[in-house]
Design an enzyme around this catalytic site. Structure first.
Site, PDB file in Angstrom:
ATOM      1  NE  ARG A  19      -3.691  -0.246   2.591  1.00  0.00           N
ATOM      2  CZ  ARG A  19      -4.869   0.098   2.066  1.00  0.00           C
ATOM      3  NH1 ARG A  19      -5.425  -0.631   1.101  1.00  0.00           N
ATOM      4  NH2 ARG A  19      -5.522   1.163   2.524  1.00  0.00           N
ATOM      5  CG  ASP A 145      -5.889   9.758   9.852  1.00  0.00           C
ATOM      6  OD1 ASP A 145      -6.773  10.596   9.577  1.00  0.00           O
ATOM      7  OD2 ASP A 145      -5.937   8.571   9.489  1.00  0.00           O
ATOM      8  CE1 TYR A 158      -5.547   4.911  12.515  1.00  0.00           C
ATOM      9  CE2 TYR A 158      -7.150   6.680  12.237  1.00  0.00           C
ATOM     10  CZ  TYR A 158      -6.002   6.030  11.835  1.00  0.00           C
ATOM     11  OH  TYR A 158      -5.296   6.485  10.746  1.00  0.00           O
TER      12      TYR A 158
END
Length: 249
Positions: A19, A145, A158
């Site tokens: 990925r 993120d 998360y």
């Protein structure tokens, strides 16, 4: 402890077999870096990646299998890299676990898995790498993120773990300066998680972003390269690579 016999810069990349990690590896290899490539289970993917990169430049890769939850193993990953190349110029914390955790049903095992890959391992790898990075005036880039700032529904643990990684980026930039720069990249819609999200959610999310399209792993890799190689006066920053998604999230 830079080895004059090995003039090319060297990077350690975690979660590099597949990925986005594999694209980061290919892009940085093309930019002239030799690579120590960490993987956990994806042996076949790692072997294929190394074969491709070695065909371009011989003796330029070193594959390192390790479970990042084994905290005693983390310094050995760094030591293996330095033993192979005689130097270390950068660390890319890319490995990440991602899955939902429902409040009221979250287990300690789920908590540990998310925090190990997204916060604990990056910190202890950075700690082990710091002395070598100081000798090369190197840098650290972590894949954060956008949900480190605003929580993703049904993914509280998360989101919390990525928030810890974001704060690690800021804290280590202060602690390791002036010798080591520490930055992060916060991707938006790049590759959808393999566990999947409803397509309607994906389409709506992309439609609400400023650029109204998904990004590519190459976009992330370009940002990582910029922060590692070109952003010489930049530290303690988290670069959003999200097509303007954070403007409307």
């Amino acid at each position: 402890m830079t080895d004059p016999a090995h003039p090319r810069p060297v990077l350690l990349i975690t979660g590099a077999a597949r990925r986005v990690g594999s694209v980061i590896a290919r892009s940085l290899h093309a930019a002239g870096y030799d690579l120590a490539l960490h993987y956990r289970n994806s042996q076949a993917d790692m072997q294929a990646l190394c074969k491709d990169l070695e065909a371009v430049r011989a003796n330029s890769t070193c594959a390192i299998q390790a479970e990042l939850a084994d905290i005693e193993r983390l310094p050995q990953i760094v030591e293996t890299c330095v033993a192979r190349y005689g130097r270390l110029d950068g660390l890319v914390n890319n490995a990440s676990a991602f899955f939902p955790t429902e409040v009221g049903k979250t287990t300690v095992q789920q908590w540990n898995e998310l925090f190990v890959s997204n916060a604990q391992a990056p910190f202890f790898l950075a700690q082990a790498a710091a002395p070598f990075l100081k000798s090369t005036q190197g840098s650290i880039v972590s894949i954060v993120d956008i949900y480190a700032e605003r929580p993703l529904a049904r993914h509280p643990v998360y989101s919390m773990a990525k928030a810890a990684l974001a704060m690690m980026t800021l804290a280590l930039a202060r602690e390791l300066g002036p010798d080591v720069r520490v930055n992060g990249v916060a991707p938006g819609a790049i590759l959808w998680p393999e566990s999947g999200k409803p397509y309607a959610d994906q389409a709506e999310l992309v439609a609400r972003s400023a650029l109204k399209r998904t990004g590519t792993p190459e976009d992330v890799a370009s940002a990582v390269l910029f922060l590692l190689r070109d952003a010489k006066f930049t530290t303690g920053q988290i670069l959003k690579v999200d097509g303007g998604r954070a403007l409307v999230i």
